[in-house]
Design a protein around this motif. Structure first.
Motif, PDB file in Angstrom:
ATOM      1  N   VAL A 200       0.848  -1.199   0.000  1.00  0.00           N
ATOM      2  CA  VAL A 200       0.000   0.000   0.000  1.00  0.00           C
ATOM      3  C   VAL A 200       0.885   1.251   0.000  1.00  0.00           C
ATOM      4  O   VAL A 200       1.884   1.318   0.723  1.00  0.00           O
ATOM      5  N   PHE A 201       0.505   2.228  -0.823  1.00  0.00           N
ATOM      6  CA  PHE A 201       1.143   3.538  -0.777  1.00  0.00           C
ATOM      7  C   PHE A 201       0.272   4.438   0.101  1.00  0.00           C
ATOM      8  O   PHE A 201      -0.924   4.612  -0.161  1.00  0.00           O
ATOM      9  N   VAL A 202       0.874   4.993   1.141  1.00  0.00           N
ATOM     10  CA  VAL A 202       0.156   5.878   2.064  1.00  0.00           C
ATOM     11  C   VAL A 202       0.607   7.315   1.821  1.00  0.00           C
ATOM     12  O   VAL A 202       1.804   7.617   1.921  1.00  0.00           O
ATOM     13  N   THR A 321      -4.821   6.222   0.862  1.00  0.00           N
ATOM     14  CA  THR A 321      -4.226   4.904   0.623  1.00  0.00           C
ATOM     15  C   THR A 321      -4.524   4.424  -0.788  1.00  0.00           C
ATOM     16  O   THR A 321      -5.607   4.653  -1.322  1.00  0.00           O
ATOM     17  N   SER A 322      -3.552   3.744  -1.375  1.00  0.00           N
ATOM     18  CA  SER A 322      -3.701   3.117  -2.684  1.00  0.00           C
ATOM     19  C   SER A 322      -3.067   1.729  -2.601  1.00  0.00           C
ATOM     20  O   SER A 322      -1.924   1.581  -2.172  1.00  0.00           O
ATOM     21  N   LEU A 331       8.014   3.130  -5.459  1.00  0.00           N
ATOM     22  CA  LEU A 331       9.026   4.164  -5.726  1.00  0.00           C
ATOM     23  C   LEU A 331       8.553   5.124  -6.810  1.00  0.00           C
ATOM     24  O   LEU A 331       8.731   6.342  -6.702  1.00  0.00           O
ATOM     25  N   LYS A 332       7.920   4.574  -7.833  1.00  0.00           N
ATOM     26  CA  LYS A 332       7.404   5.414  -8.916  1.00  0.00           C
ATOM     27  C   LYS A 332       6.288   6.324  -8.409  1.00  0.00           C
ATOM     28  O   LYS A 332       6.225   7.506  -8.755  1.00  0.00           O
ATOM     29  N   MET A 333       5.410   5.767  -7.572  1.00  0.00           N
ATOM     30  CA  MET A 333       4.300   6.558  -7.016  1.00  0.00           C
ATOM     31  C   MET A 333       4.819   7.755  -6.239  1.00  0.00           C
ATOM     32  O   MET A 333       4.250   8.846  -6.288  1.00  0.00           O
TER      33      MET A 333
END
Length: 361
Positions: A200-202, A321-322, A331-333
């Motif tokens: 998850v990207f927070v 969150t995603s 890292l790209k996000m």
């Protein structure tokens, strides 16, 4: 006195009658053509949703079943093999974020440290500092050399908490209670706690900005699942037999991909854990604990449940969150989010239509 059918036939507009007839036909056609196993789940979901809507009570009870790992335990005797007890002494965080990870997921943890878990990624006031911790279990005995690498990783970053329980689907809830215990024992200076997954990207800056406005003592915040039925299909890994849980639907809960508790809410949930056998679906278990403690989840559409945020600048500057990102994608996000410019009225309008009215855009 005319029957209710006669009244409906007389008063309902013709267009509405046709719409109801078409809906009924489509519903019966779809149900008839769904595979028998899925048909049962669909019908059960409808019954569960209706039951919740008309407020038919559901169960808060979990019954022990050792075959599924559903047992009572003393949460205070849950041991840590690796621990970092001074993290909240060195810092006095406003927010502590625990990331559920498997012992072998070295790349995911490294990517989080270099992306959203790095405080340099965000412009956050020092008064609202956050820390990121990783909770893992023991690797299976067949996987060698993992523990040595894990100890080395922790000696470098000092951010791993390892519970003395072997990793498996049926021990996920031990990780949840391990987080609750750690915060209760070592980090009561934090005002808020978040649990999430390592894919998850927070968007921590959005989260902190969002939390600053809350003054609710019993906060339980995230995407919310309401009226979710237990899966009764034995071939599913999420199978919950009636002998374990007999309710028509689970109490409202926030999916484990990411939700937030105030410190007070976390302490209340932790206090209930020793008296409720461990259901292996950890986010449902948290919802049961919250329901017993009379804490209602607060829904926020900025938590994207089990989904990814749309690849659109308006949503990228808005989400919290995603889900479902590889190490490379995390890292790209981070790069994409930092380069996203703030939008104006059109962004607010787009978010309103998609997220509030649920219109696809």
């Amino acid at each position: 006195m005319p029957s209710s059918y006669s009244v409906a036939r007389f008063f309902l507009p013709k267009s509405l009658k046709i719409s109801l007839l078409l809906f009924s036909f489509c519903f019966m056609f779809c149900v008839h053509n769904i595979a028998i196993v899925n048909r049962s789940f669909v019908l059960h979901s409808i019954v569960a949703s209706v039951a919740r809507y008309i407020r038919i009570p559901t169960s808060n009870e979990i019954h022990q079943n050792p075959a599924f790992g559903v047992v009572s335990f003393d949460s205070f005797n849950l041991d840590y093999k690796i621990n970092n007890v001074t993290c909240c002494v060195v810092k006095k965080p406003f927010l502590v974020i625990f990331v559920k990870s498997q012992a072998t997921n070295f790349e995911q943890r490294a990517a989080i440290r270099r992306s959203w878990g790095d405080s340099q990624t965000w412009k956050i006031d020092a008064a609202y500092e956050f820390i990121v911790m990783f909770i893992v279990g023991l690797a299976e005995k067949t996987i060698t050399d993992v523990q040595r690498k894990l100890v080395h990783e922790n000696s470098k970053h000092h951010d791993i908490v390892q519970i003395n329980v072997v990793e498996s689907f049926y021990t996920l809830t031990y990780k949840l209670i391990g987080q609750f215990k750690w915060v209760t024992k070592y980090c009561t200076s934090a005002k808020y706690f978040m649990t999430t997954d390592d894919d998850v990207f927070v968007h921590v800056q959005n989260l902190v900005t969002y939390l600053v406005k809350f003054e609710e003592k019993n906060l339980y915040l995230g995407c919310v699942h309401s009226g979710s039925p237990p899966i009764r299909n034995p071939s599913s890994k999420y199978y919950v037999p009636y002998s374990v849980y007999s309710g028509l639907y689970f109490p409202d809960y926030c999916p484990g991909a990411g939700y937030v508790l105030s410190l007070h809410s976390l302490q209340l949930l932790f206090a209930q854990a020793s008296s409720l056998p461990l259901l292996y679906i950890d986010d449902v278990y948290a919802g049961l604990l919250a329901n017993i403690a009379k804490i209602k989840p607060t829904v926020s559409l900025r938590f994207y449940c089990e989904f990814r945020v749309p690849d659109d600048p308006c949503f990228l500057q808005y989400f919290i969150t995603s889900h479902s990102h590889s190490a490379t994608e995390l890292l790209k996000m981070s790069t994409v989010v930092k380069s996203t410019e703030q939008g104006g009225y059109l962004c607010r309008e787009k978010i309103f239509f998609r997220e509030v009215l649920r219109f696809p855009l």
